[in-house]
Scaffold this motif. Structure first.
Motif, short mmCIF file in Angstrom:
data_model
loop_
_atom_site.label_atom_id
_atom_site.label_comp_id
_atom_site.label_asym_id
_atom_site.label_seq_id
_atom_site.Cartn_x
_atom_site.Cartn_y
_atom_site.Cartn_z
N PHE A 168 7.30 -9.93 -0.96
CA PHE A 168 6.10 -9.10 -0.87
C PHE A 168 5.75 -8.59 -2.26
O PHE A 168 6.64 -8.45 -3.10
CB PHE A 168 6.34 -7.88 0.03
CG PHE A 168 6.67 -8.19 1.46
CD1 PHE A 168 5.66 -8.27 2.42
CD2 PHE A 168 7.99 -8.37 1.87
CE1 PHE A 168 5.96 -8.52 3.75
CE2 PHE A 168 8.30 -8.63 3.20
CZ PHE A 168 7.28 -8.70 4.14
N HIS A 169 4.50 -8.27 -2.47
CA HIS A 169 4.11 -7.66 -3.75
C HIS A 169 3.24 -6.43 -3.49
O HIS A 169 2.10 -6.54 -3.07
CB HIS A 169 3.35 -8.69 -4.61
CG HIS A 169 3.13 -8.22 -6.02
ND1 HIS A 169 2.53 -9.00 -6.98
CD2 HIS A 169 3.44 -7.06 -6.65
CE1 HIS A 169 2.48 -8.33 -8.13
NE2 HIS A 169 3.02 -7.15 -7.95
N LEU A 170 3.83 -5.27 -3.75
CA LEU A 170 3.09 -4.01 -3.61
C LEU A 170 2.58 -3.59 -4.98
O LEU A 170 3.32 -3.67 -5.96
CB LEU A 170 4.01 -2.91 -3.07
CG LEU A 170 4.35 -2.90 -1.58
CD1 LEU A 170 5.37 -1.80 -1.30
CD2 LEU A 170 3.09 -2.70 -0.73
N VAL A 171 1.34 -3.12 -5.02
CA VAL A 171 0.78 -2.59 -6.25
C VAL A 171 0.40 -1.13 -6.01
O VAL A 171 -0.48 -0.84 -5.19
CB VAL A 171 -0.45 -3.40 -6.69
CG1 VAL A 171 -1.05 -2.81 -7.97
CG2 VAL A 171 -0.08 -4.86 -6.91
N ALA A 172 1.08 -0.23 -6.71
CA ALA A 172 0.76 1.20 -6.59
C ALA A 172 -0.44 1.48 -7.48
O ALA A 172 -0.40 1.17 -8.68
CB ALA A 172 1.96 2.04 -7.03
N GLU A 173 -1.52 2.05 -6.91
CA GLU A 173 -2.75 2.19 -7.71
C GLU A 173 -3.69 3.22 -7.09
O GLU A 173 -3.60 3.54 -5.91
CB GLU A 173 -3.47 0.84 -7.78
CG GLU A 173 -3.85 0.31 -6.40
CD GLU A 173 -4.46 -1.09 -6.45
OE1 GLU A 173 -4.69 -1.61 -7.54
OE2 GLU A 173 -4.70 -1.65 -5.35
N PRO A 174 -4.62 3.75 -7.89
CA PRO A 174 -5.66 4.62 -7.34
C PRO A 174 -6.57 3.81 -6.40
O PRO A 174 -6.85 2.65 -6.66
CB PRO A 174 -6.45 5.08 -8.57
CG PRO A 174 -5.54 4.84 -9.74
CD PRO A 174 -4.72 3.64 -9.36
N VAL A 175 -6.97 4.44 -5.29
CA VAL A 175 -7.83 3.77 -4.31
C VAL A 175 -8.91 4.74 -3.85
O VAL A 175 -8.77 5.95 -4.03
CB VAL A 175 -7.04 3.29 -3.06
CG1 VAL A 175 -5.91 2.36 -3.47
CG2 VAL A 175 -6.49 4.47 -2.26
N VAL A 176 -9.96 4.22 -3.26
CA VAL A 176 -10.95 5.07 -2.60
C VAL A 176 -10.81 4.82 -1.11
O VAL A 176 -10.86 3.67 -0.67
CB VAL A 176 -12.39 4.74 -3.08
CG1 VAL A 176 -13.41 5.52 -2.24
CG2 VAL A 176 -12.54 5.09 -4.56
N ARG A 177 -10.60 5.89 -0.35
CA ARG A 177 -10.42 5.74 1.09
C ARG A 177 -11.52 6.50 1.80
O ARG A 177 -11.73 7.70 1.54
CB ARG A 177 -9.07 6.31 1.50
CG ARG A 177 -8.78 6.31 3.00
CD ARG A 177 -8.55 4.93 3.54
NE ARG A 177 -7.86 4.93 4.84
CZ ARG A 177 -7.58 3.81 5.51
NH1 ARG A 177 -7.91 2.64 5.02
NH2 ARG A 177 -6.95 3.87 6.66
N GLU A 178 -12.20 5.82 2.72
CA GLU A 178 -13.14 6.54 3.59
C GLU A 178 -12.31 7.26 4.65
O GLU A 178 -11.62 6.62 5.45
CB GLU A 178 -14.09 5.54 4.25
CG GLU A 178 -15.19 6.24 5.03
CD GLU A 178 -15.99 5.29 5.89
OE1 GLU A 178 -17.20 5.14 5.65
OE2 GLU A 178 -15.40 4.69 6.83
N ILE A 179 -12.35 8.60 4.66
CA ILE A 179 -11.56 9.39 5.61
C ILE A 179 -12.21 9.30 7.00
O ILE A 179 -11.53 9.23 8.02
CB ILE A 179 -11.49 10.87 5.16
CG1 ILE A 179 -10.85 10.96 3.76
CG2 ILE A 179 -10.73 11.72 6.17
CD1 ILE A 179 -9.37 10.81 3.68
N ALA A 180 -13.52 9.32 7.03
CA ALA A 180 -14.33 9.07 8.23
C ALA A 180 -15.73 8.81 7.68
O ALA A 180 -16.01 9.18 6.52
CB ALA A 180 -14.32 10.27 9.18
N PRO A 181 -16.62 8.20 8.48
CA PRO A 181 -17.96 7.97 7.95
C PRO A 181 -18.54 9.28 7.42
O PRO A 181 -18.50 10.30 8.09
CB PRO A 181 -18.73 7.46 9.17
CG PRO A 181 -17.67 6.79 10.00
CD PRO A 181 -16.42 7.63 9.82
#
Ligand SMILES: [Cu+2]
Length: 455
Positions: A74-87
């Protein structure tokens, strides 16, 4: 390859410097599959390796692997992300491979797995495989069992999965910040015999929490308990997927808690049994029926039930955890007649609203202007109007005609005739009422202990 494997065996978690990576060649690293959508990915059957019945990660996905010389990589990349918490609300989080939580890792008891972890965060990290039996040197505790994974560096972890179970992964480096930012994921070890612990539908999610000031997008990382967004897999209701099943299905739900408080997870409808913890599977003789199971901090609970038709709420039973961003420093207004004062205020502030004097349900219907990028406190609507919930809430939707492998929302439940609560409209005699108790002057003058300011 032989060289590297020997090296790994002797050195535990091995540092792959930039030079090492380029020497071995980029081809030696498995592809880091990236995703950014919060839509649930229906689980595909495993393309190779030992067979298993895949997990459905709510609003999530499972990380593809590659087989290399019999090792699952497996290859995990730890990184900043943008997550939609809810619409209507997006958050700047940290995660893995494009999402927070990171993708679920799925493998099988007896598998040898190799997990490459590349650090694209602005600071060092590490990965701890929470609850997985492994050599001490693979445990991912920065400073104790390994140096930190430097910015831009890649580490490799390798071990054999000894027991089936439900686990998590998260950093053990600057934990407070990195977990408050959303770094976590599920890690499921399936039994070697796929008939063992077999269910028809197997769902999983992690309880997490964020403190994001309305109008902003980055969590406050030093909050201890007063979080304002209580989430499952970094999603708040109504952004959480329904859990869809067919009548009679044996259903398992696996819940892990990486917040800083416990969550009594309560399910309406059929009774369930807790069948697993992070420590493994509970023997049949030790299970008991339940409708709520408390999931303490750092714990995992797996529970199972036989699905019965209907729309069944499932939620944390701490009622503040089924609300989105709410202010706690607000006085209780129930029973207070503030119409007169409100008139005076409205002459100065035309948008002022009288609310809370009869309870707060009406707020679920109000279209109040909100700051940008936040969620209404009580939200979601159903076939009968506003649900008035947020946060850690979803619906188990069980229907007679759901196809195998279909997880799409079937819409509202068609209640059979005679099984639906409804308003009584025949003539009613006046209902007898107890005299309303009145607080008298003496009661109101009793000095109460204080010291709860700011609670
Ligand atoms: Cu809770």
């Amino acid at each position: 390859m032989t060289h590297r494997r020997t090296f790994i065996k002797t050195a535990g978690a091995t540092f792959l410097g930039a030079a090492a990576v380029s020497r071995v060649g980029a081809a030696s690293l498995p592809e880091a599959v990236v995703r950014s959508s919060a839509a649930m990915q229906p689980p595909p059957p495993p393309p190779n390796g030992r067979p298993f019945n895949p997990l459905v990660t709510l609003n999530g996905w499972s990380l593809p692997w590659r087989m290399k010389d019999g090792v699952k990589e497996f290859h995990l990349v730890a990184e900043p992300v943008v997550r939609e918490i809810a619409p209507g609300m997006k958050a700047n989080l940290w995660g893995y491979n494009g999402t927070s939580p990171g993708p679920t890792l799925e493998a099988v008891e007896g598998d040898r797995i190799r997990i490459f972890v590349t650090n694209k965060l602005p600071e060092v990290t590490s990965v701890h495989w929470h609850g997985v039996l492994l050599p001490s040197g693979m445990d991912g505790v920065t400073g104790l069992t390994q140096p930190p994974i430097g910015v831009g560096r890649t580490f490799v972890y390798e071990f054999v999965l000894q027991r089936p179970g439900t686990h998590m992964y998260h950093p053990h480096a600057d934990e407070t910040v990195q977990m408050a930012m959303g770094m976590m994921g599920l890690f499921v070890i399936h039994p070697k015999d796929p008939r063992q612990f077999k269910v028809d539908r197997d769902f999983g999610f992690i309880l997490n929490a964020y403190d994001i000031e309305p109008g902003s997008a980055t969590p406050r990382v030093n909050t201890m308990l007063d979080f304002n967004l209580w989430t499952w897999n970094s999603r708040a209701f109504p952004g959480i997927d329904p859990l869809v099943a067919r009548t009679g299905d044996r259903v398992r739900i696996r819940v892990g808690n990486l917040t800083m408080t416990n969550h009594p997870i309560h399910m309406h409808g059929p009774h369930f049994e807790v069948t697993g913890t992070d420590g493994g599977w509970v023997p049949k003789s030790a299970r008991w029926p339940e409708v709520t199971t408390d999931v303490a901090v750092g714990q995992m609970r797996a529970f199972e039930f036989d699905a019965t038709a209907g729309d069944w709420a499932i939620h944390c039973h701490k009622s503040h955890h089924t609300m989105n961003a709410m202010g706690h420093g607000v006085p209780t207004m129930i029973g207070v007649d503030h119409l007169d004062i409100a008139k005076k205020i409205t002459s100065l502030v035309p948008d002022y609203m009288v609310m809370g004097d009869k309870g707060m349900h009406d707020m679920a219907e109000m279209e109040m202007p909100l700051p940008d990028n936040t969620l209404p406190m009580m939200t979601g609507s159903g076939p009968f109007g506003p649900i008035g919930m947020g946060g850690m809430f979803s619906v188990i939707k069980v229907r007679d005609d759901v196809r195998r492998g279909d997880y799409a929302d079937p819409g509202p439940y068609p209640h059979p005739a005679g099984t639906l609560a409804n308003e009584y409209t025949a003539e009613t005699p006046p209902a007898p009422r107890a005299a309303a108790p009145q607080a008298d002057a003496d009661t109101l003058q009793v000095r109460k202990p204080s010291g709860h300011r700011g609670h």
